[in-house]
Scaffold this active site. Sequence first.
Site, PDB file in Angstrom:
ATOM      1  N   GLY A  12      44.711  37.741  43.393  1.00 49.64           N
ATOM      2  CA  GLY A  12      45.691  38.179  42.396  1.00 49.64           C
ATOM      3  C   GLY A  12      46.332  39.507  42.764  1.00 49.64           C
ATOM      4  O   GLY A  12      47.568  39.646  42.752  1.00 49.64           O
ATOM      5  N   ASP A  32      42.536  36.473  54.686  1.00 52.71           N
ATOM      6  CA  ASP A  32      41.754  35.946  53.564  1.00 52.71           C
ATOM      7  C   ASP A  32      40.943  34.784  54.126  1.00 52.71           C
ATOM      8  O   ASP A  32      41.172  34.372  55.260  1.00 52.71           O
ATOM      9  CB  ASP A  32      42.680  35.468  52.425  1.00 52.71           C
ATOM     10  CG  ASP A  32      41.985  35.565  51.060  1.00 52.71           C
ATOM     11  OD1 ASP A  32      40.878  35.017  50.928  1.00 52.71           O
ATOM     12  OD2 ASP A  32      42.524  36.209  50.152  1.00 52.71           O
ATOM     13  N   LEU A  50      34.959  37.482  55.689  1.00 57.15           N
ATOM     14  CA  LEU A  50      34.484  38.864  55.849  1.00 57.15           C
ATOM     15  C   LEU A  50      33.037  38.922  56.358  1.00 57.15           C
ATOM     16  O   LEU A  50      32.643  39.896  56.996  1.00 57.15           O
ATOM     17  CB  LEU A  50      34.586  39.611  54.515  1.00 57.15           C
ATOM     18  CG  LEU A  50      36.001  39.944  54.039  1.00 57.15           C
ATOM     19  CD1 LEU A  50      35.980  40.423  52.596  1.00 57.15           C
ATOM     20  CD2 LEU A  50      36.641  40.985  54.956  1.00 57.15           C
ATOM     21  N   GLY A  71      36.841  40.161  49.188  1.00 60.30           N
ATOM     22  CA  GLY A  71      35.484  40.137  48.651  1.00 60.30           C
ATOM     23  C   GLY A  71      35.457  39.394  47.332  1.00 60.30           C
ATOM     24  O   GLY A  71      36.459  38.829  46.892  1.00 60.30           O
ATOM     25  N   TYR A 134      27.840  43.239  41.193  1.00 61.15           N
ATOM     26  CA  TYR A 134      29.202  43.482  41.693  1.00 61.15           C
ATOM     27  C   TYR A 134      29.494  44.993  41.757  1.00 61.15           C
ATOM     28  O   TYR A 134      29.976  45.507  42.769  1.00 61.15           O
ATOM     29  CB  TYR A 134      30.184  42.764  40.763  1.00 61.15           C
ATOM     30  CG  TYR A 134      31.617  43.181  40.893  1.00 61.15           C
ATOM     31  CD1 TYR A 134      32.341  42.895  42.047  1.00 61.15           C
ATOM     32  CD2 TYR A 134      32.264  43.855  39.857  1.00 61.15           C
ATOM     33  CE1 TYR A 134      33.673  43.276  42.164  1.00 61.15           C
ATOM     34  CE2 TYR A 134      33.599  44.227  39.967  1.00 61.15           C
ATOM     35  CZ  TYR A 134      34.291  43.941  41.120  1.00 61.15           C
ATOM     36  OH  TYR A 134      35.600  44.319  41.235  1.00 61.15           O
ATOM     37  N   LYS A 138      30.287  47.568  44.982  1.00 61.52           N
ATOM     38  CA  LYS A 138      31.428  48.477  45.110  1.00 61.52           C
ATOM     39  C   LYS A 138      30.939  49.909  45.387  1.00 61.52           C
ATOM     40  O   LYS A 138      31.573  50.659  46.129  1.00 61.52           O
ATOM     41  CB  LYS A 138      32.301  48.425  43.856  1.00 61.52           C
ATOM     42  CG  LYS A 138      33.034  47.092  43.693  1.00 61.52           C
ATOM     43  CD  LYS A 138      34.034  46.885  44.817  1.00 61.52           C
ATOM     44  CE  LYS A 138      34.861  45.624  44.672  1.00 61.52           C
ATOM     45  NZ  LYS A 138      35.798  45.433  45.791  1.00 61.52           N
ATOM     46  N   ARG A 172      39.786  47.506  25.324  1.00 65.07           N
ATOM     47  CA  ARG A 172      39.219  48.191  26.490  1.00 65.07           C
ATOM     48  C   ARG A 172      40.277  48.387  27.574  1.00 65.07           C
ATOM     49  O   ARG A 172      40.375  49.441  28.208  1.00 65.07           O
ATOM     50  CB  ARG A 172      38.041  47.374  27.013  1.00 65.07           C
ATOM     51  CG  ARG A 172      37.444  47.890  28.287  1.00 65.07           C
ATOM     52  CD  ARG A 172      36.159  47.160  28.664  1.00 65.07           C
ATOM     53  NE  ARG A 172      35.853  47.436  30.038  1.00 65.07           N
ATOM     54  CZ  ARG A 172      36.246  46.675  31.060  1.00 65.07           C
ATOM     55  NH1 ARG A 172      36.901  45.538  30.860  1.00 65.07           N
ATOM     56  NH2 ARG A 172      35.945  47.030  32.289  1.00 65.07           N
TER      57      ARG A 172
HETATM   58  C1  15L Z   1      37.149  44.272  37.941  1.00 71.23           C
HETATM   59  O1  15L Z   1      36.642  44.987  38.798  1.00 71.23           O
HETATM   60  C2  15L Z   1      37.468  42.854  38.196  1.00 71.23           C
HETATM   61  O2  15L Z   1      37.811  42.629  39.554  1.00 71.23           O
HETATM   62  C3  15L Z   1      38.538  42.322  37.298  1.00 71.23           C
HETATM   63  O3  15L Z   1      38.521  40.925  37.386  1.00 71.23           O
HETATM   64  C4  15L Z   1      38.346  42.774  35.840  1.00 71.23           C
HETATM   65  O4  15L Z   1      37.202  42.183  35.321  1.00 71.23           O
HETATM   66  C5  15L Z   1      38.251  44.284  35.793  1.00 71.23           C
HETATM   67  O5  15L Z   1      37.276  44.758  36.671  1.00 71.23           O
HETATM   68  C6  15L Z   1      37.951  44.819  34.379  1.00 71.23           C
HETATM   69  O6  15L Z   1      37.028  45.613  34.235  1.00 71.23           O
HETATM   70  O7  15L Z   1      38.680  44.473  33.469  1.00 71.23           O
END
Ligand code: 15L
Length: 270
Positions: A12, A32, A50, A71, A134, A138, A172
């Site tokens: 995206g 990709d 990757l 990723g 996740y 990061k 949020r």
């Molecule tokens: C992220 O890191 C995600 O890649 C994305 O899909 C959303 O979930 C975003 O955070 C978020 O916190 O809204």
Amino acid sequence: MQTVLITGAAGGIGTRLRQLLKGIYPNIRLSDVKRPADLAPDETFVQADLANMAEVEKAVAGVEGIVHLGGFSVEGAWDTILQSNIIGCYNLFEAARRHRVERVVFASSNHVIGYYPRRRRIGVDVALRPDSRYGVSKAFGEALGALYAFKHGLRVTCIRIGNFGDAPVDRRRLSIWVAPQDLAQLVRIGLDHPDVRHEIFYGVSDNVRGWWDNAAAFRLGYRPQGRSEEHSAAALAADAKLPPDPVGEWYQGGPFCSDEFSDGIERAPL
Ligand code: 15L
């Protein structure tokens, strides 16, 4: 910067950034695991998993800058995160070193600090509080970025992306939304600004409800154009339809914090 590689180009963010960076860098190479459905005749694509170092090296050879979006981009099973985001991210930075790439812009995430309460305003120098496997991956990517910057002289910019899209979709996201043009601006600072050695930015627009101090980005010229408040009526209406989530509503990381949560909210740290 003549040749720039964008990993995760079929995703995206990759799809939008490709359009926004077109014409700014003479050669943009895309990679990709799968070929982007909308690949244009003037776009160069190198297929790369990757987790496969040989494929990553092929994608990286000959570029001066990398925008690493590739990723797994949400919470996932450990093995998925391990392959795509831990091994994959290591391969990317190591391939960058081997091929003498000058700069890497790493797509980090707000989920490295997800367990800070919404009532706190934080900068980029707080201890990390990842809210998911996740988020941990990061944080690992950010740590690799620092290692390769300070040990090998790679110029590294980590962008803790909030929520990318045309408009914020709930309460949020009014705090963490980043407009595509603003993210493109941050990426360009990472690729071009002469003062970048090792930087961490928040990938966030000009949101009055924001939680993050983005002074480092402003110091290097970031001037966000997106204002989430212009979308507040629609976002709050959508928010009112969401099921209650006391843990997610307390923390900045939202549902990533309540997912698999097994502590008591009464013990929530400030
Ligand atoms: C992220 O890191 C995600 O890649 C994305 O899909 C959303 O979930 C975003 O955070 C978020 O916190 O809204």
